[in-house]
Design an enzyme around this catalytic site. Structure first.
Site, PDB file in Angstrom:
ATOM      1  N   ASP A  79     -20.201  -3.256  -2.500  1.00 18.15           N
ATOM      2  CA  ASP A  79     -19.073  -3.480  -1.593  1.00 18.15           C
ATOM      3  C   ASP A  79     -18.116  -2.294  -1.586  1.00 18.15           C
ATOM      4  O   ASP A  79     -17.678  -1.826  -0.534  1.00 18.15           O
ATOM      5  CB  ASP A  79     -18.312  -4.743  -1.995  1.00 18.15           C
ATOM      6  N   LEU A 116     -17.238 -10.834   3.740  1.00 18.52           N
ATOM      7  CA  LEU A 116     -16.984  -9.515   4.320  1.00 18.52           C
ATOM      8  C   LEU A 116     -16.241  -8.616   3.335  1.00 18.52           C
ATOM      9  O   LEU A 116     -15.813  -7.526   3.675  1.00 18.52           O
ATOM     10  CB  LEU A 116     -16.203  -9.649   5.631  1.00 18.52           C
ATOM     11  N   SER A 145     -12.243  -8.364  -1.025  1.00 19.40           N
ATOM     12  CA  SER A 145     -11.945  -7.907  -2.379  1.00 19.40           C
ATOM     13  C   SER A 145     -12.181  -6.398  -2.515  1.00 19.40           C
ATOM     14  O   SER A 145     -11.349  -5.677  -3.060  1.00 19.40           O
ATOM     15  CB  SER A 145     -12.765  -8.681  -3.413  1.00 19.40           C
TER      16      SER A 145
HETATM   17  P1  ADP Z   1     -14.485 -11.799  -0.295  1.00 26.91           P
HETATM   18  O1  ADP Z   1     -15.831 -12.259   0.149  1.00 26.91           O
HETATM   19  O2  ADP Z   1     -13.516 -11.844   0.840  1.00 26.91           O
HETATM   20  O3  ADP Z   1     -14.518 -10.504  -1.002  1.00 26.91           O
HETATM   21  P2  ADP Z   1     -13.596 -12.676  -2.878  1.00 26.91           P
HETATM   22  O4  ADP Z   1     -13.433 -14.028  -3.471  1.00 26.91           O
HETATM   23  O5  ADP Z   1     -14.490 -11.709  -3.533  1.00 26.91           O
HETATM   24  O6  ADP Z   1     -13.984 -12.903  -1.343  1.00 26.91           O
HETATM   25  O7  ADP Z   1     -12.182 -11.978  -2.791  1.00 26.91           O
HETATM   26  C1  ADP Z   1     -11.107 -12.642  -2.174  1.00 26.91           C
HETATM   27  C2  ADP Z   1      -9.863 -12.530  -3.045  1.00 26.91           C
HETATM   28  O8  ADP Z   1      -9.377 -11.183  -3.026  1.00 26.91           O
HETATM   29  C3  ADP Z   1      -8.711 -13.361  -2.533  1.00 26.91           C
HETATM   30  O9  ADP Z   1      -8.775 -14.694  -2.974  1.00 26.91           O
HETATM   31  C4  ADP Z   1      -7.511 -12.613  -3.107  1.00 26.91           C
HETATM   32  O10 ADP Z   1      -7.312 -12.965  -4.468  1.00 26.91           O
HETATM   33  C5  ADP Z   1      -7.959 -11.170  -3.054  1.00 26.91           C
HETATM   34  N1  ADP Z   1      -7.504 -10.533  -1.813  1.00 26.91           N
HETATM   35  C6  ADP Z   1      -8.275 -10.059  -0.810  1.00 26.91           C
HETATM   36  N2  ADP Z   1      -7.503  -9.527   0.172  1.00 26.91           N
HETATM   37  C7  ADP Z   1      -6.227  -9.659  -0.224  1.00 26.91           C
HETATM   38  C8  ADP Z   1      -4.949  -9.327   0.350  1.00 26.91           C
HETATM   39  N3  ADP Z   1      -4.855  -8.708   1.535  1.00 26.91           N
HETATM   40  N4  ADP Z   1      -3.849  -9.630  -0.358  1.00 26.91           N
HETATM   41  C9  ADP Z   1      -3.931 -10.230  -1.563  1.00 26.91           C
HETATM   42  N5  ADP Z   1      -5.080 -10.571  -2.139  1.00 26.91           N
HETATM   43  C10 ADP Z   1      -6.233 -10.303  -1.499  1.00 26.91           C
HETATM   44 MG    MG Z   2     -15.614 -10.151  -2.792  1.00 25.77          MG
END
Ligand code: ADP
Ligand code: MG
Length: 386
Positions: A176, A129, A132
């Site tokens: 995204d 979702l 990132s």
């Molecule tokens: P996604 O599918 O959720 O985008 P990603 O691996 O691309 O998965 O991104 C997730 C990463 O983004 C987390 O592991 C973290 O490092 C960072 N991240 C996302 N939201 C937050 C948040 N609220 N606070 C800190 N880091 C976050």
């Molecule tokens: Mg991501």
């Protein structure tokens, strides 16, 4: 929304000991259709969801940037004069990578003050979702405002992508961030990943009595970087062998030639991308002419294509999709990069609980982990809260 905004302000105050000067938020997104088409310069149709990442920010009178998040114990601190994307790692690479990327896109970072940022979010992480893009977009909008940089939203989307590519090191496309920054309530963002032109497309879900159900398998896609890179390489190989710059330059009419000239695996990778681009166009047309109830077959076909041709589905995603379809969903497909994460189903409100119960039952029967199923609505994009 109220809760998470208050929590963000409280978190800022508790961490930094003063009041933030403002609050910005940006949503996660779900991709309705158009998977692995972005880096092939094709079409995607994501929408911003009603799950958001909120950023509280205070400006400093020195050159220090500090970032903190409810997801992490540490406060990460850096001197803005020493921002280096290669040196950033962990979660802080997202917000600090955005600060760096604004400079790389033309902002004069030597002339801006430092800042403190606290991040809170209710976007599930790693579920496809795009938590990132939510954090990147919220930070990009916040810094663009307080540093008075004057970037427009498509430019901020590219800033977020640059941060993710260079500071985080993930070779992702522009979808995204575009959804998170450009989304509108009850609408999807139809994005041409070659021209980067976008158009808002009415979904009409509420009027049609439909919801989008997220079926999160709970299986992290994080370990799938290899699979993603491999698919990208196949697409590049297919384009090269067929003499085009990108697979965007091919249409379904080119598939017989592709079958004749490519090995079977590369051909099927190409066929997925080419037919998926067509399905995005068909979905946009169907939404306009027949409304959201007319897009079910396109969603189903997209899933089959990812399962059989692109081979990025897993048994849990297939089960979620098939169970939803068997219990009255109008259409269903895995969404996101694949190898884990979530599937979506377009479901009439009255069938919702039946579908959810059936999915829980099917996962239990197969001995899979408990899935998380929840409804999302199409929400507005990144915004300043106060
Ligand atoms: P996604 O599918 O959720 O985008 P990603 O691996 O691309 O998965 O991104 C997730 C990463 O983004 C987390 O592991 C973290 O490092 C960072 N991240 C996302 N939201 C937050 C948040 N609220 N606070 C800190 N880091 C976050
Ligand atoms: Mg991501």
């Amino acid at each position: 929304m109220t809760d998470i905004r208050d929590e963000t302000t409280d978190g800022f105050r508790a961490t930094f000991g003063y009041e933030p000067s403002g609050l910005w938020s940006a949503p996660g997104r779900v991709n309705l259709i158009g998977e692995h088409t972005d880096y092939n310069l094709g079409f995607v149709l994501p929408f911003a969801i009603d799950r958001r990442t909120v950023v509280a920010l205070g400006l400093r009178d020195d050159r220090i940037a500090r970032v903190a998040s409810s997801f992490a114990d540490e406060v990460v601190e850096i001197d803005l004069s020493r921002l280096d994307p290669a040196a950033l790692d962990g979660w802080a690479a997202y917000p600090l990578g955005v600060a760096w990327a604004l400079g790389a896109r033309g902002a004069d970072l030597a002339a801006v003050p430092g800042f403190d940022i606290f991040v809170e979010s209710d976007v599930p992480v790693g579920a496809g979702l795009s938590s990132s893009a939510a954090i990147e977009s919220a930070v990009a909008l916040a810094l663009n405002d307080v540093w008075q940089l004057g970037f427009d939203r498509p430019q901020l989307a590219r800033v977020g992508q640059l941060a993710e590519n260079e500071a985080v090191g993930a070779p992702t496309g522009i979808m995204d961030q575009s959804a998170s920054l450009l989304g509108e309530k009850d609408c999807a963002v139809f994005l041409d990943c070659r021209s980067l032109e976008s158009r808002i497309v009415e979904l009409g879900l509420a009027d049609a009595g439909l919801v989008v159900l997220i079926m999160d398998t709970g299986i992290s896609h994080e370990h799938a970087t290899g699979g993603y890179a491999e698919r990208r390489a196949s697409c590049e190989l297919g384009a090269r062998m067929l003499g085009v710059d990108s697979l965007r330059d091919l249409g379904v009419d080119d598939l017989p030639r592709a079958r004749a000239e490519l090995d079977d695996v590369t051909f099927r990778r190409v066929r997925h991308v080419v037919t998926e681009n067509q399905r995005v166009l068909d979905t946009v047309a169907a939404l306009a002419s027949g409304g959201p109830r007319s897009i079910g077959d396109l969603l189903d076909a997209s899933h089959r294509s990812m399962r059989d041709d692109f081979e990025i589905s897993i048994a849990e995603l297939d089960l979620a999709v098939e169970t939803a379809q068997a219990n009255g969903a109008i259409g269903a497909r895995m969404t996101g990069g694949g190898f884990g994460g979530a599937a979506i189903a377009l479901v009439a409100t009255e069938d919702l609980s039946r579908v959810q119960v059936a999915i829980d039952g099917a996962f239990a029967e197969h001995g899979y982990g408990v899935p998380d199923t929840f409804v999302v609505t199409a929400a507005h994009g990144a915004s300043r809260e106060y």
